[in-house]
Write a protein that holds these residues in place. Structure first.
Motif, mmCIF file in Angstrom:
data_model
loop_
_atom_site.group_PDB
_atom_site.id
_atom_site.type_symbol
_atom_site.label_atom_id
_atom_site.label_comp_id
_atom_site.label_asym_id
_atom_site.label_seq_id
_atom_site.Cartn_x
_atom_site.Cartn_y
_atom_site.Cartn_z
ATOM 1 N N ASP A 1 -65.588 30.690 -75.888
ATOM 2 C CA ASP A 1 -65.305 29.382 -75.307
ATOM 3 C C ASP A 1 -66.544 28.658 -74.790
ATOM 4 O O ASP A 1 -66.433 27.636 -74.108
ATOM 5 C CB ASP A 1 -64.269 29.507 -74.184
ATOM 6 N N ARG A 2 -67.730 29.152 -75.114
ATOM 7 C CA ARG A 2 -68.950 28.487 -74.655
ATOM 8 C C ARG A 2 -69.123 27.133 -75.341
ATOM 9 O O ARG A 2 -68.711 26.944 -76.488
ATOM 10 C CB ARG A 2 -70.175 29.359 -74.938
ATOM 11 N N VAL A 3 -69.754 26.216 -74.628
ATOM 12 C CA VAL A 3 -69.990 24.859 -75.120
ATOM 13 C C VAL A 3 -71.463 24.538 -74.958
ATOM 14 O O VAL A 3 -72.085 24.886 -73.948
ATOM 15 C CB VAL A 3 -69.130 23.832 -74.350
ATOM 16 N N LEU A 4 -72.029 23.873 -75.966
ATOM 17 C CA LEU A 4 -73.438 23.482 -75.929
ATOM 18 C C LEU A 4 -73.560 22.036 -76.406
ATOM 19 O O LEU A 4 -73.099 21.705 -77.503
ATOM 20 C CB LEU A 4 -74.276 24.407 -76.824
ATOM 21 N N VAL A 5 -74.158 21.188 -75.612
ATOM 22 C CA VAL A 5 -74.312 19.754 -75.897
ATOM 23 C C VAL A 5 -72.966 19.142 -76.287
ATOM 24 O O VAL A 5 -72.841 18.431 -77.287
ATOM 25 C CB VAL A 5 -75.366 19.511 -77.008
ATOM 26 N N GLY A 6 -71.956 19.469 -75.522
ATOM 27 C CA GLY A 6 -70.649 18.856 -75.698
ATOM 28 C C GLY A 6 -69.816 19.371 -76.840
ATOM 29 O O GLY A 6 -68.751 18.810 -77.137
ATOM 30 N N ALA A 7 -70.244 20.442 -77.511
ATOM 31 C CA ALA A 7 -69.502 20.960 -78.665
ATOM 32 C C ALA A 7 -69.375 22.476 -78.562
ATOM 33 O O ALA A 7 -70.240 23.145 -77.980
ATOM 34 C CB ALA A 7 -70.208 20.584 -79.963
ATOM 35 N N PRO A 8 -68.293 23.061 -79.126
ATOM 36 C CA PRO A 8 -68.171 24.521 -79.154
ATOM 37 C C PRO A 8 -69.411 25.143 -79.782
ATOM 38 O O PRO A 8 -69.957 24.627 -80.763
ATOM 39 C CB PRO A 8 -66.924 24.747 -80.014
ATOM 40 N N ILE A 9 -69.837 26.246 -79.253
ATOM 41 C CA ILE A 9 -71.130 26.810 -79.620
ATOM 42 C C ILE A 9 -71.176 27.295 -81.069
ATOM 43 O O ILE A 9 -72.244 27.383 -81.673
ATOM 44 C CB ILE A 9 -71.486 27.945 -78.628
ATOM 45 N N TRP A 10 -70.008 27.604 -81.660
ATOM 46 C CA TRP A 10 -69.970 28.082 -83.039
ATOM 47 C C TRP A 10 -69.719 26.958 -84.051
ATOM 48 O O TRP A 10 -69.687 27.218 -85.258
ATOM 49 C CB TRP A 10 -68.891 29.149 -83.207
ATOM 50 N N LEU A 11 -69.544 25.729 -83.565
ATOM 51 C CA LEU A 11 -69.203 24.653 -84.483
ATOM 52 C C LEU A 11 -70.371 24.278 -85.397
ATOM 53 O O LEU A 11 -70.178 24.088 -86.608
ATOM 54 C CB LEU A 11 -68.740 23.419 -83.697
#
Length: 326
Positions: free
Chosen positions: A48-58
């Motif tokens: 469930d981590r988020v990076l720069v407003g998006a899911p980290i695996w996206l």
């Protein structure tokens, strides 16, 4: 005479087999990317981590799918070469290596370290990741350029297919190069740099708004400002769409003949290039994709008018030719 005939037949057969073989390393990379896309899909649900407003695996998921398509397309195109096959093979190796390195950097930096990869100059290690990423992108572009040059000096099938591949490669190179606009400092960043500040992030996907704001589902393209990822994405996939169009025309418009289908490919490529220019212009003005102003709509109307008129003229000319021959 019989002996000579048998010798020629024996020496020519392997050549035909080589021409029909797809570039295996690129296919292996494509398969690996598809496997990684499955892992990334699982990561979207389990992490469930988020990076720069998006899911980290996206981001790894999107890039894995795109890389798989890119590698498969080049593997097919290189199988059509009948000249400088060794050079083409090594360029395919370079593309495959660049894709693997780029994806490896992405997984390590984003998914494992939880750090932004693109534009990141926060620490010496982050800067090194960014530099290596830039080198792989330049290598990818250079190898694709060589493949495009090789495509210009040989036939890659029938006239329509050859033309579609050549024009698709040219537009793809432009689309790849548009990514360079993202590494340039934004107006706010440039002002801070001019004031003597050292910034952790230099460059952005969005124009007029910070990265990480509201965006379209999955792709994440900004809905509140311009987004340079849009023309970058559209440009890259000319490599698939124009040859696919040639294939569809060969099946559904066979009665028109190769010359007419080639002219239609020219119209499609010019329309595609015009769309790429329009999307770039729109993004650079900080305008969301689905919120065009009057100037953008006028330019779009002219582009549609050109495409429709040019297509009608080509079709009309083909009918006149058939009537004259009859």
């Amino acid at each position: 005479m019989t002996k000579t005939f048998l010798t020629r037949r024996t020496t020519s057969a392997p050549t035909i087999a080589v021409r029909q073989r797809w570039h295996r390393p690129l296919l292996v990379v494509a398969a690996g990317m598809l496997l990684l896309s499955l892992v990334a899909t699982g990561g979207l649900f389990l992490d469930d981590r988020v990076l720069v407003g998006a899911p980290i695996w996206l981001k790894p998921l999107k890039f894995a799918i795109s890389f798989a398509i890119y590698a498969t397309t080049l593997a097919w195109m290189l199988s059509l070469h009948n000249r400088a096959r060794r050079t083409g093979w090594w360029m395919g190796i370079l593309v495959a290596a660049a894709l693997v390195v780029e994806m490896g950097l992405m997984v390590v930096q984003i998914c494992i370290r939880g750090r932004q990869l693109h534009f990141n100059q926060s620490t010496p290690l982050d800067t090194n990741f960014t530099i290596v990423m830039a080198v792989t992108i330049y290598a990818l572009w250079g190898a694709t350029l060589v493949i495009a040059i090789l495509a210009m000096v040989q036939r890659l099938g029938d006239r329509t297919t050859t033309l579609a591949i050549r024009l698709g490669l040219v537009i793809t190179l432009i689309g790849l190069a548009l990514g360079m606009l993202m590494v340039m400092p934004t107006a706010v960043q440039q002002a801070a740099i001019d004031a003597g500040q050292t910034l952790p992030i230099v460059g952005a996907h969005s124009v007029g708004v910070p990265d990480g704001g509201a965006g379209l589902p999955v792709v994440g393209w900004s809905t509140i400002g311009g987004d340079l990822r849009i023309p970058h994405f559209i440009g890259i996939h000319a490599l698939q769409l124009l040859p696919l169009l040639a294939l569809l025309m060969a099946r559904s418009l066979r009665h028109l003949g190769e010359r007419v289908r080639s002219r239609l490919i020219w119209v499609a490529a010019m329309t595609y290039a015009g769309s790429l220019a329009l999307l770039t212009w729109q993004a650079l003005r900080g305008q969301p994709l689905f919120q065009p102003d009057l100037a953008t709509l006028e330019a779009l109307g002219l582009l549609v008018l050109f495409a429709g008129t040019a297509t009608a003229l080509v079709i009309r000319g083909s009918r006149s030719d058939r009537t004259a021959r009859a």
